[in-house]
Design an enzyme around this catalytic site. Structure first.
Site, PDB file in Angstrom:
ATOM      1  N   SER A  20      -2.191   3.921 -20.168  1.00 38.09           N
ATOM      2  CA  SER A  20      -1.744   2.597 -19.702  1.00 38.09           C
ATOM      3  C   SER A  20      -0.330   2.292 -20.190  1.00 38.09           C
ATOM      4  CB  SER A  20      -2.683   1.511 -20.234  1.00 38.09           C
ATOM      5  OG  SER A  20      -3.962   1.664 -19.692  1.00 38.09           O
ATOM      6  N   ARG A  24       3.329   1.956 -17.937  1.00 38.15           N
ATOM      7  CA  ARG A  24       4.124   0.722 -17.995  1.00 38.15           C
ATOM      8  C   ARG A  24       5.532   0.989 -18.495  1.00 38.15           C
ATOM      9  NH1 ARG A  24      -1.118  -0.387 -17.936  1.00 38.15           N
ATOM     10  NH2 ARG A  24      -1.938  -2.454 -17.437  1.00 38.15           N
ATOM     11  N   ARG A 119     -10.684   3.147  -3.201  1.00 39.04           N
ATOM     12  CA  ARG A 119     -10.775   2.109  -4.244  1.00 39.04           C
ATOM     13  C   ARG A 119     -10.280   0.761  -3.712  1.00 39.04           C
ATOM     14  NH1 ARG A 119      -8.846   4.519  -9.808  1.00 39.04           N
ATOM     15  NH2 ARG A 119      -9.801   2.567 -10.510  1.00 39.04           N
ATOM     16  N   SER A 164      -9.493  -7.596 -14.850  1.00 39.75           N
ATOM     17  CA  SER A 164      -8.816  -6.337 -14.528  1.00 39.75           C
ATOM     18  C   SER A 164      -7.351  -6.422 -14.918  1.00 39.75           C
ATOM     19  CB  SER A 164      -8.939  -6.056 -13.026  1.00 39.75           C
ATOM     20  OG  SER A 164      -7.943  -5.131 -12.632  1.00 39.75           O
ATOM     21  N   GLN A 166      -5.207  -4.268 -14.176  1.00 35.11           N
ATOM     22  CA  GLN A 166      -4.385  -3.811 -13.047  1.00 35.11           C
ATOM     23  C   GLN A 166      -4.080  -4.974 -12.119  1.00 35.11           C
ATOM     24  OE1 GLN A 166      -6.260  -0.352 -11.368  1.00 35.11           O
ATOM     25  NE2 GLN A 166      -5.991   0.837 -13.234  1.00 35.11           N
ATOM     26  N   ASP A 312     -13.336   2.057 -19.882  1.00 37.82           N
ATOM     27  CA  ASP A 312     -13.178   3.488 -19.591  1.00 37.82           C
ATOM     28  C   ASP A 312     -14.013   4.364 -20.529  1.00 37.82           C
ATOM     29  OD1 ASP A 312     -11.434   2.860 -17.575  1.00 37.82           O
ATOM     30  OD2 ASP A 312      -9.630   3.191 -18.769  1.00 37.82           O
ATOM     31  N   LYS A 339     -14.370   2.751 -10.124  1.00 34.12           N
ATOM     32  CA  LYS A 339     -13.390   3.555 -10.878  1.00 34.12           C
ATOM     33  C   LYS A 339     -13.111   4.853 -10.104  1.00 34.12           C
ATOM     34  CE  LYS A 339     -12.767   0.614 -14.139  1.00 34.12           C
ATOM     35  NZ  LYS A 339     -11.462  -0.086 -14.189  1.00 34.12           N
ATOM     36  N   ARG A 343     -19.052   5.376 -11.422  1.00 35.80           N
ATOM     37  CA  ARG A 343     -19.432   5.950 -12.715  1.00 35.80           C
ATOM     38  C   ARG A 343     -20.857   5.597 -13.142  1.00 35.80           C
ATOM     39  NH1 ARG A 343     -13.563   5.429 -15.855  1.00 35.80           N
ATOM     40  NH2 ARG A 343     -12.683   7.312 -14.875  1.00 35.80           N
ATOM     41  N   ARG A 385     -12.846  11.413 -16.670  1.00 32.87           N
ATOM     42  CA  ARG A 385     -13.647  10.942 -17.814  1.00 32.87           C
ATOM     43  C   ARG A 385     -15.090  11.459 -17.732  1.00 32.87           C
ATOM     44  NH1 ARG A 385      -9.686   8.384 -20.316  1.00 32.87           N
ATOM     45  NH2 ARG A 385      -8.423   6.922 -19.095  1.00 32.87           N
TER      46      ARG A 385
HETATM   47  C1  S3P Z   1      -5.918   0.168 -16.642  1.00 32.02           C
HETATM   48  C2  S3P Z   1      -6.851  -0.815 -16.511  1.00 32.02           C
HETATM   49  C3  S3P Z   1      -8.294  -0.563 -16.288  1.00 32.02           C
HETATM   50  C4  S3P Z   1      -8.684   0.856 -16.636  1.00 32.02           C
HETATM   51  C5  S3P Z   1      -7.703   1.858 -16.107  1.00 32.02           C
HETATM   52  C6  S3P Z   1      -6.301   1.599 -16.626  1.00 32.02           C
HETATM   53  C7  S3P Z   1      -4.516  -0.205 -16.802  1.00 32.02           C
HETATM   54  O1  S3P Z   1      -8.589  -0.807 -14.923  1.00 32.02           O
HETATM   55  O2  S3P Z   1      -9.977   1.138 -16.147  1.00 32.02           O
HETATM   56  O3  S3P Z   1      -8.098   3.175 -16.490  1.00 32.02           O
HETATM   57  O4  S3P Z   1      -3.689   0.655 -17.178  1.00 32.02           O
HETATM   58  O5  S3P Z   1      -4.174  -1.370 -16.559  1.00 32.02           O
HETATM   59  P1  S3P Z   1      -8.861  -2.307 -14.396  1.00 32.02           P
HETATM   60  O6  S3P Z   1      -7.774  -3.125 -14.905  1.00 32.02           O
HETATM   61  O7  S3P Z   1      -8.859  -2.272 -12.910  1.00 32.02           O
HETATM   62  O8  S3P Z   1     -10.209  -2.640 -14.957  1.00 32.02           O
END
Ligand code: S3P
Length: 425
Positions: A20, A24, A119, A164, A166, A312, A339, A343, A385
């Site tokens: 992550s 970024r 997704r 989330s 993301q 995760d 995911k 999962r 994973r």
């Molecule tokens: C992530 C947020 C998570 C995680 C993903 C990485 C990120 O997803 O499952 O592996 O880097 O912001 P969600 O934010 O959709 O839950």
């Protein structure tokens, strides 16, 4: 790839950089002024997809292996790419980049592999559209490929139906370019790397409980970023060290941001002998070495606010629960279905194939621990994973386990099997 029961794990391991944080650092570096110097960058396929997307938009990125230099061109320096942007297997790339693209002065199409194209993207299309973005699912199925035409944006107050990072990050990134303030409220707090890192880059961002607030930024400034080791990668060795009798390992330099450390809290609650050493903030996020000794674990219930902090890690937690005494209940985890694979389904099928007592529920699973597992053929469904989880389960199972698609660990942890083998010898 074939695996069989192993002896105790001993020694030290340093897991690669956090996925992550690595994503970024490249994204924010690209829209910042000046050079961003990233150390311990994760050279996994997902983060390389992010680098490739920004290179296609005119950003010079020197990938020297461990160190990456991003020569940012400022808030309005991205150029229309030739052709489509390929996000590969990476949900983080697809969703976060969409927040940035929503505000550019060009049209772009982005897509990814078969998994990405299944997704849910409506979760970002809806809020970004409300901000004024022109963004559509080309096949009108709520998934990628997405066509995005950058537009002037307005800030919003958004009540997210899902916790989330993301979704939150896509909206915050759009908010950087929008008029007025943007607020994103989540049902539970998700990982906060975007808020922490954007603030370092000079953005006006803060948090009020589960609400992140951002104001438009005139400019971001390149930074030096030290990426902590990925706790989501460390989780596999943590589980193996706890479960394989006679093990004692030190996992070095692991990020323990409280929005990511649910696995540590769960292990302790299950009775783990786990010690944090050398806690420090040198990376701008808390980091520690994890000393892990094999332990007798017992089942627990996992649900509510802790779920986003270990989302995760739930596959490896489910595998761990098979070796714990009593029942483990995982609930409030319906997000697992969307995911890299479903999962819940994949874990229940594969653990059952190994002889575990596991039951699927609407938002998680119930595992009754204590039944010995036996080797089986495991379909990873190309989910990194899942492959790593069953490599660990195989260390404890009687007989041989074959993992199909085992090479997919390259998404987040190239070198995983070598590191595991080294600890076992
Ligand atoms: C992530 C947020 C998570 C995680 C993903 C990485 C990120 O997803 O499952 O592996 O880097 O912001 P969600 O934010 O959709 O839950």
């Amino acid at each position: 790839m074939k695996f069989s029961k192993c002896g105790p794990l001993r020694g030290e391991v340093t897991v690669p950089g956090d996925k992550s944080v690595s994503h970024r650092s490249v994204m924010f570096g690209s829209i910042a002024k000046g050079t961003t110097e990233i150390h311990n960058f994760l050279q996994g396929a997902d983060c390389l997809s992010t680098i490739s997307c920004f290179r296609k938009m005119g950003i010079a990125i020197d990938n020297k292996g461990d160190t990456v230099l991003v020569h940012g061109r400022g808030m309005h320096g991205l150029r229309k790419p030739e052709g489509i942007l390929d996000c590969g297997n990476s949900g983080t790339t697809t969703r976060l980049i969409s927040g940035i693209l929503a505000a550019q002065d060009f049209t772009v199409t982005l897509t990814g592999d078969a998994s990405i194209q299944k997704r849910p993207m409506k979760r970002i299309v809806d809020p970004l559209s409300r901000m004024g973005a022109k963004i559509r699912s080309i096949q009108d199925n709520g998934c990628a490929p997405l066509e995005i035409t950058g537009s002037p944006l307005q800030g919003i107050r958004y009540l997210s139906p899902v916790a989330s990072a993301q979704v939150k990050s896509a909206i915050l990134l759009a908010g950087l370019f929008a008029e007025g303030e943007t607020r994103v409220t989540e049902p539970e707090l998700s990982r906060n790397h975007t808020e922490l890192m954007l603030s370092r880059f000079g953005a006006d961002v803060h948090t009020e409980n589960t609400t992140a607030v951002i104001r438009p930024a005139p400019e971001l400034y390149g930074q030096k970023i030290l990426v902590p080791g990925d706790i989501s990668s460390a989780a596999f060795f943590l589980a193996a060290g706890l479960l394989v009798p006679g093990s004692e390992i030190l996992i070095r330099n692991v990020g323990i941001n409280p929005t990511r450390d649910g696995i540590l809290r769960v292990c302790r609650k299950m009775g783990a002998d786990l010690t944090l050493l050398g806690v420090n903030q040198d990376a701008g996020e808390p980091v520690a070495d994890l000393l892990v000794k094999s332990s007798h674990l017992h089942g627990i219930t996992i649900g509510g606010a802790i779920i986003p902090t270990l989302i995760d890690e739930l596959p490896i937690i489910a595998a761990m629960a098979c070796f714990a005494e009593g029942e483990t209940i995982i609930r409030d985890a319906a997000e697992l279905k969307v995911k890299e694979s479903n999962r819940i389904d994949v874990m229940v099928r594969n653990l059952s194939a190994m002889g575990a007592d596991v039951e699927e529920t609407a938002d998680g699973m119930i595992i009754r621990g204590g039944r010995p597992l036996s080797g089986a053929v495991i379909d990873s469904r190309l989910d990194h994973r899942i492959a790593m989880t069953f490599a660990v389960a195989a260390c404890l199972a009687e007989g041989e386990t074959e993992i199909l698609g085992a090479e997919c660990v390259n998404i987040s942890y190239p070198g995983f099997y070598q590191d595991l083998e080294r600890l076992v010898q």
